[in-house]
Scaffold this motif. Structure first.
Motif, PDB file in Angstrom:
ATOM      1  N   TYR A  12      59.986  41.929  30.280  1.00  0.00           N
ATOM      2  CA  TYR A  12      59.753  41.094  29.432  1.00  0.00           C
ATOM      3  C   TYR A  12      59.664  39.831  29.860  1.00  0.00           C
ATOM      4  N   PHE A  13      59.187  38.604  29.657  1.00  0.00           N
ATOM      5  CA  PHE A  13      60.269  37.137  30.025  1.00  0.00           C
ATOM      6  C   PHE A  13      59.288  36.089  29.672  1.00  0.00           C
ATOM      7  N   GLU A  14      59.428  34.945  29.338  1.00  0.00           N
ATOM      8  CA  GLU A  14      58.720  33.748  29.595  1.00  0.00           C
ATOM      9  C   GLU A  14      59.549  32.772  30.458  1.00  0.00           C
ATOM     10  N   SER A  15      59.749  32.629  31.854  1.00  0.00           N
ATOM     11  CA  SER A  15      59.682  31.733  32.191  1.00  0.00           C
ATOM     12  C   SER A  15      59.054  30.234  32.421  1.00  0.00           C
ATOM     13  N   ILE A  16      59.392  28.923  33.283  1.00  0.00           N
ATOM     14  CA  ILE A  16      59.114  28.138  33.152  1.00  0.00           C
ATOM     15  C   ILE A  16      57.754  28.250  33.686  1.00  0.00           C
ATOM     16  N   THR A  17      57.883  28.438  34.254  1.00  0.00           N
ATOM     17  CA  THR A  17      57.088  29.236  35.252  1.00  0.00           C
ATOM     18  C   THR A  17      55.722  30.006  35.332  1.00  0.00           C
ATOM     19  N   ASN A  18      56.249  31.009  34.663  1.00  0.00           N
ATOM     20  CA  ASN A  18      55.456  32.793  34.958  1.00  0.00           C
ATOM     21  C   ASN A  18      55.957  33.144  34.127  1.00  0.00           C
ATOM     22  N   LYS A  19      55.194  34.202  33.928  1.00  0.00           N
ATOM     23  CA  LYS A  19      55.324  34.915  32.263  1.00  0.00           C
ATOM     24  C   LYS A  19      55.024  37.010  32.118  1.00  0.00           C
ATOM     25  N   TYR A  20      55.704  37.715  32.442  1.00  0.00           N
ATOM     26  CA  TYR A  20      55.835  38.859  31.891  1.00  0.00           C
ATOM     27  C   TYR A  20      56.314  40.249  31.401  1.00  0.00           C
ATOM     28  N   ASN A  21      55.572  41.224  31.484  1.00  0.00           N
ATOM     29  CA  ASN A  21      55.417  41.747  30.625  1.00  0.00           C
ATOM     30  C   ASN A  21      54.283  43.206  30.618  1.00  0.00           C
ATOM     31  N   LYS A  22      54.493  44.184  30.380  1.00  0.00           N
ATOM     32  CA  LYS A  22      53.398  45.071  30.570  1.00  0.00           C
ATOM     33  C   LYS A  22      52.488  45.633  30.895  1.00  0.00           C
ATOM     34  N   GLU A  23      51.628  44.454  30.395  1.00  0.00           N
ATOM     35  CA  GLU A  23      49.852  44.126  30.518  1.00  0.00           C
ATOM     36  C   GLU A  23      50.314  43.323  32.090  1.00  0.00           C
ATOM     37  N   VAL A  24      50.619  41.906  31.804  1.00  0.00           N
ATOM     38  CA  VAL A  24      50.705  41.450  32.726  1.00  0.00           C
ATOM     39  C   VAL A  24      51.201  42.376  34.762  1.00  0.00           C
ATOM     40  N   LEU A  25      52.322  43.506  34.949  1.00  0.00           N
ATOM     41  CA  LEU A  25      52.378  43.769  35.376  1.00  0.00           C
ATOM     42  C   LEU A  25      50.804  44.556  35.908  1.00  0.00           C
ATOM     43  N   GLU A  26      50.273  45.461  34.791  1.00  0.00           N
ATOM     44  CA  GLU A  26      49.137  46.533  35.170  1.00  0.00           C
ATOM     45  C   GLU A  26      48.234  45.378  35.793  1.00  0.00           C
ATOM     46  N   GLN A  27      47.999  43.929  35.098  1.00  0.00           N
ATOM     47  CA  GLN A  27      46.591  43.286  35.727  1.00  0.00           C
ATOM     48  C   GLN A  27      46.881  42.767  36.721  1.00  0.00           C
ATOM     49  N   ARG A  28      48.129  42.673  37.640  1.00  0.00           N
ATOM     50  CA  ARG A  28      47.949  41.834  38.709  1.00  0.00           C
ATOM     51  C   ARG A  28      48.303  43.489  39.588  1.00  0.00           C
ATOM     52  N   MET A  29      49.011  44.511  39.152  1.00  0.00           N
ATOM     53  CA  MET A  29      48.815  45.784  40.095  1.00  0.00           C
ATOM     54  C   MET A  29      47.207  46.393  40.531  1.00  0.00           C
ATOM     55  N   ASN A  30      46.295  45.841  39.338  1.00  0.00           N
ATOM     56  CA  ASN A  30      44.725  45.748  39.617  1.00  0.00           C
ATOM     57  C   ASN A  30      43.945  45.038  40.214  1.00  0.00           C
ATOM     58  N   LEU A  31      44.363  43.972  40.272  1.00  0.00           N
ATOM     59  CA  LEU A  31      44.315  42.819  41.393  1.00  0.00           C
ATOM     60  C   LEU A  31      44.345  43.004  42.941  1.00  0.00           C
ATOM     61  N   LEU A  32      45.567  43.430  42.744  1.00  0.00           N
ATOM     62  CA  LEU A  32      45.752  43.950  43.926  1.00  0.00           C
ATOM     63  C   LEU A  32      45.202  45.092  44.510  1.00  0.00           C
ATOM     64  N   LEU A  33      45.086  45.869  44.309  1.00  0.00           N
ATOM     65  CA  LEU A  33      43.941  47.066  44.142  1.00  0.00           C
ATOM     66  C   LEU A  33      42.162  46.432  44.135  1.00  0.00           C
ATOM     67  N   SER A  34      41.886  46.159  43.431  1.00  0.00           N
ATOM     68  CA  SER A  34      40.702  45.177  44.158  1.00  0.00           C
ATOM     69  C   SER A  34      40.651  44.721  45.053  1.00  0.00           C
ATOM     70  N   GLU A  35      41.603  43.837  45.968  1.00  0.00           N
ATOM     71  CA  GLU A  35      41.604  42.554  46.911  1.00  0.00           C
ATOM     72  C   GLU A  35      41.838  43.552  47.889  1.00  0.00           C
ATOM     73  N   LEU A  36      42.823  45.059  48.067  1.00  0.00           N
ATOM     74  CA  LEU A  36      42.816  45.909  48.602  1.00  0.00           C
ATOM     75  C   LEU A  36      41.329  46.198  49.154  1.00  0.00           C
ATOM     76  N   VAL A  37      40.346  46.445  48.197  1.00  0.00           N
ATOM     77  CA  VAL A  37      39.271  47.282  48.166  1.00  0.00           C
ATOM     78  C   VAL A  37      38.382  46.463  49.474  1.00  0.00           C
ATOM     79  N   TYR A  38      38.896  45.004  48.248  1.00  0.00           N
ATOM     80  CA  TYR A  38      37.943  44.108  49.452  1.00  0.00           C
ATOM     81  C   TYR A  38      38.532  43.910  51.118  1.00  0.00           C
ATOM     82  N   GLU A  39      39.552  44.601  50.858  1.00  0.00           N
ATOM     83  CA  GLU A  39      40.264  43.786  52.648  1.00  0.00           C
ATOM     84  C   GLU A  39      39.989  45.407  53.485  1.00  0.00           C
TER      85      GLU A  39
END
Length: 251
Positions: A12-39
């Motif tokens: 977990y951290f917060e940089s100039i352009t990015n924020k990351y933690n367990k919740e963010v990771l899971e949100q990104r992977m879930n978004l990737l899953l939904s975009e994969l299903v579309y493709e």
């Protein structure tokens, strides 16, 4: 082929352009899953190779990293491998999966007894995660798990030879492909590497009916505070690549 890499769970951290933690990771992977299903539905994809380029954990290769983990290292392994397993199971409802998990990278080495990088490269937590997924998907006929025996993997995509390595031990990717072609006695069409947290596709030669390429996988974690210090960075992303017989990589 879906290429994902450099997840660095659960930093977990917060940089100039990015924020990351367990919740963010899971949100990104879930978004990737939904975009994969579309493709998958849009392009009628029935089989998908998922290449995990490693550095799935932030690890504790330096003492300071203990302060940037939401969970302890062992707890991170336990929770993340269960979460990744469920993510793959959900994806397998839409497509048959060949899952390839690289078992060697820099952040997942445990570096016991104060040793330095690559002194005990076989002591790598990627092996734990990969074998857990292998064991737990045995009853899912829609997931085939491939665990390499070495720090690289050689596999086929639509009749073309692909070699993949995390990239932490590869200084010159072009020379690596040339030398591994000689060592393995095969013509390698594509080399896939991760580690640098940004994506590139570089043509280095040509085959009979395709361009030979070096493909660099981006990261799920994205730009962190270390990248800020270097004035470098790239957005969190993954690569979805299409290979066709007689044409090579086409999309």
């Amino acid at each position: 082929l879906l290429g994902i890499s450099d997840i660095h769970a659960y930093k977990y951290f917060e940089s100039i352009t990015n924020k990351y933690n367990k919740e963010v990771l899971e949100q990104r992977m879930n978004l990737l899953l939904s975009e994969l299903v579309y493709e998958i539905n849009k392009n009628n994809i029935s089989k998908l190779t998922v290449l995990n380029g490693a550095d799935n954990l932030e690890g504790i290769i330096r003492n300071s990293q203990l302060q940037s983990l939401e969970l302890g290292l062992i707890d991170t392994v336990i929770e993340f491998q269960r979460w990744l397993l469920e993510w793959l199971n959900q994806l397998s409802k839409y497509v048959e999966i060949r899952y390839i998990h690289l078992i060697a990278s820099n952040h997942t080495q445990i570096r016991p007894l104060g040793t330095k990088a690559d002194q005990f490269p076989q002591e790598d937590l990627e092996k734990v995660i990969a074998n857990y997924i292998y064991d737990m998907t045995k009853d899912n006929p829609r997931i085939e798990v491939i665990i390499p025996e070495n720090d690289f993997v050689l596999f086929d995509m639509a009749g073309y030879n692909v070699i993949a390595h995390h990239g932490n031990r590869v200084k010159d990717t072009r020379k690596y492909i040339e030398r591994m072609s000689r060592k393995l006695r095969v013509f390698i069409d594509y080399g896939i590497f991760a580690h640098l947290h940004h994506s590139t596709i570089q043509t280095i030669d040509e085959g009979v009916n395709n361009d030979c390429e070096i493909i660099r996988l981006p990261s799920i974690i994205g730009t962190d505070t270390y990248a800020d210090k270097l004035l470098e960075g790239a957005k969190s992303s993954a690569l979805l690549l299409r290979f066709e017989e007689g044409k090579g990589r086409t999309q």
